[in-house]
Each structure stands twice: as structure tokens, then as C-alpha cells.
Motif scaffolding. Structure first.
Motif, PDB file in Angstrom:
ATOM      1  N   LEU A  58       1.223   3.346  -3.091  1.00  0.00           N
ATOM      2  CA  LEU A  58       0.098   4.180  -3.525  1.00  0.00           C
ATOM      3  C   LEU A  58       0.162   5.574  -2.888  1.00  0.00           C
ATOM      4  N   ILE A  59       0.630   5.624  -1.641  1.00  0.00           N
ATOM      5  CA  ILE A  59       0.727   6.906  -0.935  1.00  0.00           C
ATOM      6  C   ILE A  59       1.619   7.863  -1.717  1.00  0.00           C
ATOM      7  N   LEU A  64      -0.944  -9.738   5.497  1.00  0.00           N
ATOM      8  CA  LEU A  64      -2.025  -8.755   5.380  1.00  0.00           C
ATOM      9  C   LEU A  64      -1.551  -7.321   5.597  1.00  0.00           C
ATOM     10  N   TYR A  85       0.793  -1.221   0.000  1.00  0.00           N
ATOM     11  CA  TYR A  85       0.000   0.000   0.000  1.00  0.00           C
ATOM     12  C   TYR A  85       0.833   1.283   0.000  1.00  0.00           C
ATOM     13  N   ILE A 144       0.526  -5.653   4.030  1.00  0.00           N
ATOM     14  CA  ILE A 144       0.756  -4.895   2.795  1.00  0.00           C
ATOM     15  C   ILE A 144      -0.530  -4.231   2.300  1.00  0.00           C
ATOM     16  N   MET A 145      -1.664  -4.525   2.930  1.00  0.00           N
ATOM     17  CA  MET A 145      -2.928  -3.953   2.484  1.00  0.00           C
ATOM     18  C   MET A 145      -3.238  -2.601   3.118  1.00  0.00           C
ATOM     19  N   GLY A 146      -2.393  -2.130   4.028  1.00  0.00           N
ATOM     20  CA  GLY A 146      -2.624  -0.824   4.657  1.00  0.00           C
ATOM     21  C   GLY A 146      -1.317  -0.067   4.765  1.00  0.00           C
ATOM     22  N   PRO A 147      -1.353   1.179   5.264  1.00  0.00           N
ATOM     23  CA  PRO A 147      -0.127   1.971   5.396  1.00  0.00           C
ATOM     24  C   PRO A 147       0.880   1.249   6.275  1.00  0.00           C
TER      25      PRO A 147
END
Lengths: 102, 577
Positions: free
Chosen positions: B107-108, B252, B104, B254-257
Motif C-alpha cells: 500500500l505504501i 500479524l 501493508y 503484515i498488517m503494518g509497515p
């Protein structure tokens, strides 16, 4: 530019309207974009777990994914909104001012 | 084994316009076998662009043709060309590599690169278009002492261009060595010579078309890759994410900041630099003069934002899909790296990829499209570098010929033919300097250079530009003081930051596990949050204290400038009614 034509344009109500409404419009859109972006950055800095919540029970995809795409789309949409208004309304006003100034 | 340094990737990602000297490229690079497919595709690109240069050269007669393609580029074409400047090899390879490594977080950073565009559009694009003629200095110096402000603006443009060019040339040499199997010096000379040919003969027309072609190639290549990759998951992102979290050592997470953005001050400072640095880059600002009027200038920003946003979504898909697809290909990926003992979790995945995180997109190209498509993507990466250096060199040459020669030395009395001749000599000179510095800096760590160029653009160019447009009380002395304050604070704070103080000058401190890690004297990675306010403060203070006769004249000239800014009355190339 001659002093008289500067005075004339500045006194033109259309010019005043153009400057005032475009300024307001541009700042509203700017603040929207900055609000969206810095809202996102501050969420990452202070509450990153909010973005890691799954979109649905048992889903792998998190809220952060569609949200990121929405931010990218919002940048595109905001520029689009500005172009439509500036190339239409603001340009018509500008043209009238230019013609009156001649 | 090459150590994967996430902050090193970030330093590289500070560089949206150019090829970053990312970690894998700043160290020693293993030379690959000569790649015939890639080279023949690149030769086809070169032949095509040289044909365009020949066509452009016949149309390039006046200074306006040379600097701005005669103002005849449409908004759509200019939007593609801006996107061509922006979608660098660094953002393609760097961001897909970052997504591969950290999920993720990639994307930031993409979002940070995009949001500057709308703001430039709302506040500056139109004004710049209405006030200027060929260069950023035209706008900044509009109602001020031409000698002082133009000299300052031209010099800071040249500094920005020089740091960019060095980083580009070094990155180009390393990348081409990796992709094509050419010697480093041959790659640098090839880039330098081709770039000189485009700019000297074809001016802005050829440069713009090189950008457009490259943008179309890169967008279509990345689209094909993303679709081919998604088809492996039945076009279900959920399925792609599920398999990726099963393979990625961080699961999991890698799915958030993740850990890349922790500190709000640095996050905000980076955001400021990205946003306002874009608004102070001479080669980007120059693009606003290539269109006939403000209407087309606005359209070009709209199209550019769309293309760039689409491109970042593609790189995100490419990065995520690579986690799954590369792991299935033992010829590109060593699966044993995933279970390596003693390695940090996220480093295990990256260490399995031959060539490191910058090669992720290239390896995926080979996995989904075979050798032919690998050759295509490699050729596109080379074309990308060429397009970016051509734009930079043209901006640098314009600062020398249009600002320093025509306005300062000849004081507007020189003739146009001489000015164009000088800009061609300047291009030739800049090309030679770029080749020489590219070779001289081969084994240096240049990752900080583009970050520095970006910081200078945000702290010296942007405040003077913005105050010149929006603040009628600014004077020549105020602009000089503010520009210098921004320049100095950006340079000093960059030298004290980790990228220079630690990584280049070698100052270290014990890390959490006791081994020495590079550190900065200050904790700020990007100076923008300090240096931008510093520049504005000095502009304000010195302008207010300035009560000279010249200052009064400059203030009274603001009313006419404002009218031209708002309505385009008297603007260069304004449509004739």
C-alpha cells in the motif's frame, strides 16, 4: 504580444487578482498533499508501530489500513476541489481578462 | 528455487508506467502450454483496435491530428487514457504480488505513485497546456534558443523513451511467454508490429482509444476479481485480514509497515522521483495537448487520479485475498512451501506460487473465474503492454519529427505534410529499434532501465520545464547547464547504485549471513534527492552569470510568456469566442 497590451494586462486588477489568488490556492493544496504524503512516509520511517495499532480492541485491522485509503481519497478530493474552483471562479476571471484584452 | 528479492520488486515498482522487468520476469521463464482462450481473447482485442485504427486513420490528416488527435479528446476520455498509461502490467502484477508477499508495504508504494498527480495538476498542468502545442520541448523552449533547448529536450525525451521501450519489450516478451506460451521473439515482434500499425496509421487518435479500451478492460477485470475475492469473506475486510494473518508466515506483521521502507533518505528520494519524474515524462506531458482547453486538461487529471486510486485499492484487496484464496488451491499453490526449512519467512509464501510473486494476480484470476477469466486477464495484460509502448513510441516520434526536424533542421520552414511523413518514418524506425533491442536484451537484467528513465525525467526534463514556467531570469545557457547537470548526475548515480553497480556489474559484498550480496558503491537507490537539486542549482548559477544580449532578450520575453501561461491568451487551440 505588443508591449502596450502586456502593460495593459499586467495593470488589470482582475489579472493581478487571478494570478495572486490562484497561486495561493495552488500552493495551499500542494503543501497539503505534500504534508499528508511526507507525514505518512516519515511515520513509516520513524514510528512504524503507530500504523500497526489495531482499530479496535481485539480487531485485526490496523489504523494504517483505513489511513492508507484516506490518503488515496484525499488525493482525489484535493484534485476535485481544485477543478471546481479553477473551472468556475478562475475561468470566469480569465474570460473577463481575455475579453478586456481584445 | 527462485530467490525472492524484495528490493528487486521495489526496483520494478519504480516503474509506474510500464511493464517492469520484475525479478520473476528478468530471469529465465518456463514456457507455458499454448493458452487458446487467452490468445482468442487477445485476437478479439487486436481486431477491435485495428478497426479503430482504420477509423482513426481516415480522420488523421494534419500534424495536429497526428500528434494530439486534433485536440478533440474530452477530459473524461483523456482521464481514462492517462490512467491507461499509468496502470501498467507492472503495477497490476507487481503491486498485488508485493501485497501478497509483504502485506501493508504494498500500500505504501501505491500511495507513492498516486500523490504526484495532484501536485502536477496544481502547479503545472494548466501552464503546460497554455504554453505548448504538441510536445514537452514546446514548453521548455518557449522563449529560448530553439536550436539548443529543443535539441536538448528532444534528445532527453528520446533517451527516456528508449530506456522505457527496452524495458517494456523485454518485460513483454517474458510475460507473454509466461501467459500465452508464445516464443520470446514472437511476442516481441508481435508487440512491435502492432504498435507500429496503431501509431503510423492512427496517430494519437488510435493510441488514445487503445489506452481507453485497455483502461476499461483492466478496471472491470480487477473490479470483478476484487469483488469475487471479497465475496469469499462475506464482504468483510476484517474477516479477510484475520484469515490472511493466520496463513501468512509473518502473521500479524503484515498488517503494518514492514522492512521495505526503513531508511528515510531513500524513502524521500523515491518519493521525489515518483512525483517529479511523472512531471517530466514526454508521453505523459503530451496527453495534456489532446484536450481542447485548460478546463478539460484539469478535468482529465481529476478523473485519472480517481481511476488510478480506485485501481490501487483493488490491487491491495487482490493481494490480500490471494494470501487466503491461493493457499486453498493446491493446483496453484504448494502448501508444503509454508513449512519449508531454512527459508526466510516471507519467502515461503511466495515460493509456493507457481511462477513467483508476479503471477499472484493471474493465479487468483483462475481461482475466482476459471479458465475463461484467466484468458481475459492474460489478454488484458498483453493489451496493457501494447497501449504503453504505443504511447511511448508516439512521444519519441514526435521528438524526432516535430522538435528535431520541423523546428531545428527545417527551422519552422518545412511543410506539414513532410513533418507527418517524417513522424511516420520515425515511428517505423523506433519500432524496428525497439524490436531489435528487445531481442538483444532478452537475457540482460533491465530492471534498472526504467528506474533510470524515471530519474532522467525527474532530473533533466522537470527542472528545465519548471524553471522555464516559473523563473523569469532563466536563460538558454542556464537551461542547458541545468539540464545537462541533472542528466549526468542521474546517470552517474544510477550506475553507482545497487541496481547497476551490484545487480548488473556484479559487485558484491558479504551479507549478514556471510554469503555475497550485490551492493552499490553508494547507498542511494534513487538519485533524485541529489540530482534534482543539482539541476536547479546549475540553472540558477549559470543563468545569473549569463549577461549576454540573448539572455536579456529572453528575460524580457518572460512577461508575455507569463500572461499566456496564466490566461491562455494566444494559446494553441484556445477556444474561439
Amino acid at each position: 504580444m505588443q508591449r502596450e497590451s502586456i502593460d495593459a494586462i499586467e495593470a488589470n486588477p482582475r489579472y493581478q487578482q487571478l494570478v495572486r489568488s490562484r497561486k495561493r490556492f495552488a500552493w495551499v493544496l500542494t503543501l497539503l498533499m505534500l504534508g499528508i504524503y511526507y507525514g505518512f512516509i516519515l511515520t513509516i520511517a520513524f514510528a512504524p508501530e503507530l500504523l500497526a495499532i489495531p482499530v479496535a480492541e481485539g480487531a485485526i485491522m490496523t489504523i494504517g489500513m483505513p489511513l492508507g485509503v484516506v490518503i488515496i481519497l484525499s488525493a482525489f478530493l484535493l484534485t476535485g476541489i481544485y477543478v471546481v474552483r479553477a473551472n468556475g471562479h478562475f475561468d470566469r476571471l480569465t474570460k473577463e481578462i481575455q475579453e478586456e484584452a481584445r | 528455487m527462485r530467490r525472492f528479492a524484495p528490493w528487486g520488486v521495489l526496483a520494478a515498482l519504480l516503474i509506474p508506467f510500464g511493464l517492469a522487468a520484475a525479478p520473476a520476469m528478468s530471469g529465465a521463464v518456463e514456457k507455458q502450454a499454448v493458452n487458446v482462450t487467452a490468445i482468442s481473447m487477445f485476437v478479439a482485442f487486436v481486431v477491435g483496435t485495428l478497426g479503430i485504427t482504420y477509423w482513426a486513420a481516415r480522420r488523421t490528416r494534419s500534424a495536429k491530428d497526428f500528434y494530439t488527435a486534433g485536440g478533440g479528446i474530452t477530459g473524461f476520455q483523456n482521464g481514462l487514457a492517462i490512467a491507461g498509461d499509468y496502470m501498467s502490467a507492472a503495477s497490476f502484477l507487481g503491486i498485488s504480488g508485493l501485497v501478497f508477499a509483504s502485506g501493508y508495504d504494498g500500500l505504501i508504494y501505491s500511495i507513492g505513485f498516486l500523490v504526484g498527480w495532484p501536485v502536477i495538476m496544481f502547479l503545472l498542468a494548466e501552464q503546460i497546456r497554455n504554453l505548448g502545442k504538441f510536445t514537452f520541448a514546446d514548453v521548455a523552449s518557449y522563449r529560448f534558443g530553439q536550436t539548443q533547448i529543443r535539441t536538448m529536450a528532444a534528445l532527453s525525451s528520446l533517451v527516456v523513451v528508449a530506456f522505457y521501450l527496452i524495458a517494456q519489450m523485454v518485460g513483454a516478451g517474458k510475460l507473454i511467454q509466461l501467459l500465452f506460451g508464445l516464443e520470446y521473439w514472437m511476442a516481441v515482434v508481435a508487440v512491435g508490429v502492432l504498435m507500429m500499425v496503431y501509431v503510423i496509421f492512427g496517430g494519437m487518435t488510435a493510441t488514445t482509444w487503445v489506452q481507453i479500451i485497455k483502461a476499461v478492460l483492466l478496471l472491470s477485470g480487477a473490479t470483478f476479481m476484487a469483488f469475487a475475492a471479497l465475496s469469499a469473506f462475506g464482504f468483510s475486510p476484517e474477516e479477510m485480514f484475520r484469515q490472511a494473518t493466520e496463513i501468512h508466515p509473518n502473521g500479524l506483521d503484515i498488517m503494518g509497515p514492514g522492512s521495505l521502507v526503513q531508511d528515510p533518505i531513500n524513502a524521500i528520494s523515491l518519493g521525489l522521483a515518483l512525483m517529479f519524474g511523472t512531471a517530466g515524462l514526454p508521453h505523459i506531458l503530451m496527453r495534456f495537448f489532446t484536450v481542447p482547453d485548460a478546463k478539460e486538461a484539469r478535468k482529465s487529471v481529476f478523473y485519472a487520479t480517481g481511476f488510478i486510486g480506485y485501481f490501487y485499492i483493488l490491487t491491495f484487496i487482490i493481494g490480500f485475498a490471494s494470501i487466503v484464496l491461493l493457499a486453498q488451491h493446491p493446483e496453484f499453490f504448494k502448501p508444503e512451501a509454508l513449512s519449508a526449512e531454512g527459508a526466510v519467512l516471507s519467502e515461503r509464501l511466495v515460493s509456493g506460487v507457481e511462477g513467483g510473486s508476479n503471477m499472484v494476480a493471474i493465479r487468483l484470476a483462475e481461482a475466482v473465474g476459471g479458465n475463461l477469466f484467466l484468458g481475459f486477464i492474460s489478454a488484458v495484460a498483453f493489451a496493457t503492454i501494447l497501449a504503453v509502448v504505443a504511447g511511448l513510441t508516439l512521444a519519441g516520434a514526435s521528438a524526432i519529427s516535430h522538435d528535431l526536424y520541423a523546428s531545428v533542421i527545417a527551422r519552422g520552414r518545412g511543410n506539414e505534410a513532410t513533418e507527418i511523413r517524417i513522424s511516420r518514418f520515425a515511428t517505423f524506425g523506433l519500432g524496428l529499434v525497439a524490436i531489435a533491442l528487445g531481442i538483444a536484451f532478452e537475457s540482460q537484467n533491465v530492471a534498472f532501465m526504467v528506474g533510470l528513465a524515471f530519474a532522467i525525467a525527474a532530473s533533466a526534463n522537470f527542472p528545465v520545464l519548471a524553471a522555464s514556467i516559473f523563473w523569469g531570469r532563466m536563460t538558454t545557457r542556464g537551461a542547458l547547464a541545468g539540464g545537462l547537470a541533472g542528466l549526468l548526475s542521474a546517470v552517474v548515480l544510477t550506475v553507482l547504485s545497487k541496481a547497476v553497480w551490484g545487480d548488473v556489474l556484479g559487485h558484491t559484498a558479504p551479507g549478514p549471513d556471510g554469503t555475497p550480496v550485490p551492493v552499490g558503491l553508494i547507498g542511494l537507490d534513487n538519485p533524485a534527492i541529489v540530482s534534482i537539486p543539482m539541476a536547479f542549482f546549475f540553472i540558477w548559477l549559470v543563468s545569473l552569470l549569463d549577461n549576454s544580449e540573448q539572455a536579456q532578450r529572453e528575460r524580457s520575453a518572460y512577461r508575455a510568456q507569463r500572461i499566456r501561461c496564466e490566461t491562455g491568451i494566444g494559446a494553441e487551440g484556445a477556444a474561439s469566442h
